[in-house]
Design an enzyme around this catalytic site. Structure first.
Site, PDB file in Angstrom:
ATOM      1  N   SER A 282       4.976   2.423   8.145  1.00  0.00           N
ATOM      2  CA  SER A 282       4.343   1.167   6.990  1.00  0.00           C
ATOM      3  C   SER A 282       5.511   0.748   5.833  1.00  0.00           C
ATOM      4  CB  SER A 282       3.967   1.547   6.476  1.00  0.00           C
ATOM      5  OG  SER A 282       2.519   2.052   6.928  1.00  0.00           O
TER       6      SER A 282
ATOM      7  N   ASP B 166      -0.120  -7.624   1.194  1.00  0.00           N
ATOM      8  CA  ASP B 166       0.478  -5.934   1.735  1.00  0.00           C
ATOM      9  C   ASP B 166       1.913  -6.198   1.506  1.00  0.00           C
ATOM     10  OD1 ASP B 166      -0.035  -3.537   1.672  1.00  0.00           O
ATOM     11  OD2 ASP B 166      -0.134  -3.390   3.924  1.00  0.00           O
TER      12      ASP B 166
ATOM     13  N   HIS C  48       0.535  -1.533   0.364  1.00  0.00           N
ATOM     14  CA  HIS C  48      -0.245  -0.325   0.187  1.00  0.00           C
ATOM     15  C   HIS C  48       0.687   1.697  -0.209  1.00  0.00           C
ATOM     16  CE1 HIS C  48       0.400   0.036   4.365  1.00  0.00           C
ATOM     17  NE2 HIS C  48       0.612   1.166   4.302  1.00  0.00           N
TER      18      HIS C  48
END
Length: 409
Positions: free
Chosen positions: A365, A296, A263
């Site tokens: 992230s 992801d 993402h």
């Protein structure tokens, strides 16, 4: 000239009332559709300006658009009331209020209904009461206006209640549902060039230690020092070259393969990687044959050499209660390290996750989750907002990477 004289002078003269149509209602429909067209065009322009020029996200832009809808309804209603001089009717004065409330909770589509009704009301200007009363239709009667106001009010109240319940359902959605949603859906638009990943020589302790050597626990400061060089900052851009996001990654191989979250690069048209020494590299490709939306996780490639790779561990050996470290760029603060525990290992229908207590924030992230031996055992991927829960964050087990690489090579 009255209607009869017009008919005599022009045989083709058509009066809609001759066919049973009410001129006032048709006028209201025409005005209503015209207002909707104006609102639709203005809304599109406002959203484009807010998104492109001021960089507001969709949520903030929608709030400003809603304010515009309310002001637009009031800006239409008040001049109509003033121009027709019907401000001495308290019921009529309630209609702009209803328009504002409806626009707030249901949008301009419903907020313009009271305005369209106002356009049908006869003017009090320069006309005796007797003449004006003859022009009042059945839908101008006070009892019907009261009914309309009640209906508008109940509709707004019910819409506000539904909206409140919807927000509550979203807010208190099951953590499992929220986690599963994060890993569902099709692969999005990644504008980076793609490449089939070649062999990735990931570094493990088995590469570093001899047959008789054992892994030793590492001091937190030594882990932090090593991963300052193995962790990178990622910045993404749109087609106009405007920065759209940032995240973290960690080096997999000396020749420029890097791991991050999918993402982080999703929807990016271009991206750059910044190393510890502030050297910046353009991401040339991403390996679309490994991982992706399902986990992801994404592998990207830069043209660099002699990099210091992360040490890859075995996430199957990780246990609840084990100390771990999250390393990354929370809110752009590069090279940050936070300590926590593996709170639990969650087995969802679609994916396994590690629940961790180490604090992470936007920007973390794609950063590594490192155990006490200095091995990467997971990739920081998501967490719950602090207003909902404290230190409930999640990482993707690193073994998903190892399994996918083993399938290919």
């Amino acid at each position: 000239m009255n209607v009869l004289e017009a008919k005599k002078n022009n045989p083709r003269f058509i009066n809609i009332t001759d066919y049973g149509y009410d001129r006032g209602l048709i006028q209201a429909v025409i005005f209503y559709l015209t207002y909707l067209l104006i609102v639709a065009i203005a809304t599109a322009l406002i959203q484009g300006i807010l998104n492109n020029l001021f960089g507001l996200n969709s949520l903030d832009a929608s709030k400003i658009v809603k304010i515009f809808h309310v002001l637009f309804c009031l800006a239409l209603a008040l001049p109509i009331i003033w121009g027709k001089k019907i401000y001495n009717n308290i019921l009529i004065l309630l209609l702009p209020l209803m328009a504002g409330i409806l626009a707030t909770y249901m949008g301009a589509l419903f907020g313009l209904l009271p305005i369209a009704y106002l356009t049908t009301y006869p003017s009090c200007k320069n006309e005796p009461d007797a003449q004006r009363n003859k022009e009042l239709r059945w839908y101008h009667r006070s009892w019907l206006i009261i009914i309309l106001i009640i209906l508008f009010g109940l509709t707004s109240w019910y819409s506000a209640l539904l909206l409140s319940n919807l927000e509550e359902q979203v807010y208190y959605r099951s953590p499992y549902q929220m986690m599963m949603d994060a890993f569902s859906g099709e692969v999005g638009d990644v504008g980076l060039p793609t490449i089939k990943a070649k062999e990735i020589a990931i570094l493990t302790y088995s590469n570093l230690l001899g047959p008789n050597e054992k892994k030793e626990p590492q001091l937190p400061e030594d882990i932090a020092l090593y991963y300052q060089h193995a962790v990178v900052s990622i910045t993404t851009y749109n087609e106009d070259g405007k920065e759209t996001g940032s995240g973290t990654g960690f080096i997999l191989s000396r020749d420029g393969y890097i791991m991050t979250n999918y993402h982080v690069i999703e929807k990016a048209k271009s991206a750059t990687v910044t190393l510890k020494n502030n050297k910046e590299f353009k991401i040339v490709t991403w390996a679309n044959n490994i991982l992706g939306k399902k986990y992801d996780l994404a592998i990207i490639k830069i043209n660099a050499s002699n990099l210091i790779p992360a040490i890859i561990g075995d996430s199957d050996d990780a246990l609840a209660g084990q100390e771990i470290y999250a390393i990354g760029d929370p809110l752009g603060l590069k090279g940050s390290i936070s300590k926590g525990l593996i709170a639990a290992k969650r087995d969802l229908e679609k994916i396994k996750l590690m629940q961790i207590t180490a604090p992470i924030s936007p920007g973390n992230s794609g950063g590594p989750i490192v155990n006490g031996y200095g091995e990467v055992i997971g990739v920081a991927t998501m967490g719950f907002d602090s207003s909902m829960a404290q230190n409930i964050n999640f990482a993707i087990p690193i073994n998903y990477l190892k399994e996918e690489i083993e399938k290919i090579f």
